[in-house]
Write a protein that holds these residues in place. Sequence first.
Motif, PDB file in Angstrom:
ATOM      1  N   ALA A  29       0.836  -1.205   0.000  1.00 57.45           N
ATOM      2  CA  ALA A  29       0.000   0.000   0.000  1.00 57.45           C
ATOM      3  C   ALA A  29       0.866   1.249   0.000  1.00 57.45           C
ATOM      4  O   ALA A  29       0.566   2.231  -0.699  1.00 57.45           O
ATOM      5  N   LEU A  30       1.960   1.225   0.778  1.00 51.92           N
ATOM      6  CA  LEU A  30       2.860   2.379   0.831  1.00 51.92           C
ATOM      7  C   LEU A  30       3.611   2.585  -0.479  1.00 51.92           C
ATOM      8  O   LEU A  30       4.057   3.689  -0.765  1.00 51.92           O
ATOM      9  N   VAL A  31       3.760   1.547  -1.260  1.00 48.52           N
ATOM     10  CA  VAL A  31       4.373   1.683  -2.584  1.00 48.52           C
ATOM     11  C   VAL A  31       3.323   2.108  -3.605  1.00 48.52           C
ATOM     12  O   VAL A  31       3.566   2.965  -4.454  1.00 48.52           O
ATOM     13  N   ALA A  32       2.138   1.515  -3.529  1.00 44.97           N
ATOM     14  CA  ALA A  32       1.104   1.770  -4.532  1.00 44.97           C
ATOM     15  C   ALA A  32       0.551   3.185  -4.478  1.00 44.97           C
ATOM     16  O   ALA A  32       0.259   3.775  -5.525  1.00 44.97           O
ATOM     17  N   LEU A  33       0.421   3.745  -3.294  1.00 47.98           N
ATOM     18  CA  LEU A  33      -0.180   5.073  -3.170  1.00 47.98           C
ATOM     19  C   LEU A  33       0.622   6.149  -3.908  1.00 47.98           C
ATOM     20  O   LEU A  33       0.070   6.843  -4.776  1.00 47.98           O
ATOM     21  N   PRO A  34       1.919   6.314  -3.646  1.00 45.81           N
ATOM     22  CA  PRO A  34       2.650   7.329  -4.425  1.00 45.81           C
ATOM     23  C   PRO A  34       2.831   6.941  -5.888  1.00 45.81           C
ATOM     24  O   PRO A  34       2.844   7.799  -6.768  1.00 45.81           O
ATOM     25  N   LEU A  35       2.942   5.635  -6.152  1.00 47.29           N
ATOM     26  CA  LEU A  35       3.117   5.173  -7.533  1.00 47.29           C
ATOM     27  C   LEU A  35       1.905   5.528  -8.383  1.00 47.29           C
ATOM     28  O   LEU A  35       2.036   6.108  -9.465  1.00 47.29           O
ATOM     29  N   LEU A  36       0.721   5.216  -7.911  1.00 52.36           N
ATOM     30  CA  LEU A  36      -0.497   5.512  -8.665  1.00 52.36           C
ATOM     31  C   LEU A  36      -0.753   7.014  -8.740  1.00 52.36           C
ATOM     32  O   LEU A  36      -1.238   7.514  -9.761  1.00 52.36           O
ATOM     33  N   SER A  37      -0.423   7.725  -7.677  1.00 50.60           N
ATOM     34  CA  SER A  37      -0.598   9.180  -7.701  1.00 50.60           C
ATOM     35  C   SER A  37       0.306   9.819  -8.746  1.00 50.60           C
ATOM     36  O   SER A  37      -0.141  10.667  -9.527  1.00 50.60           O
TER      37      SER A  37
END
Length: 181
Positions: A29-37
């Motif tokens: 989740a901590l990787v996906a949040l900035p990645l998708l943003s």
Amino acid sequence: MKPAIALPLLGLAPLLGASDLLVKALGIALVALPLLSLFGLLLPVLRRALSGHALWFGALLLAGVLVGLAQLLMQAFAFELHRALGPFLALLALPCLLLVAIEPAGPGAGLRQGLLFAACALLLGALRELLGHASLLAHGEWLGLGALHWQAAADGLPLFASAPGGLILLGLLLALVRLKP
């Protein structure tokens, strides 16, 4: 073009293998949040420059670069967690490509998708660890949370710790969301 109902579910594929522990779910989740943003912010620029099949190839290249950078950062700062997540980090390109399939929804689409993905990851990770391992925050030392580990006296049901159990729980959660009162 509105995506078919099964297409958005492909964005949840990384969760099936990476959410058997809450720490792993928190990590993805901590990787996906900035990645998708970040992908959502760069997508309008890509849409202006490319169209048709070139847009898809450009988006795939951009998603691959962002996922690769995320993997390198995770190797540098949380190596054990990176090893535990294995190939599931690479599957984060799927939610990125889902943003391409959706009609332009503004610059906040990536952030909204990232928040939804993170919420699903945390909920599924907590449920799978509670039911499958009868614990919470096992291997918390991967993120510096070692002192918060909780273990029940009884054993969990190993089915929920496996990928098929994750699929069953994900299906039940999606059915609950779609349930009309």
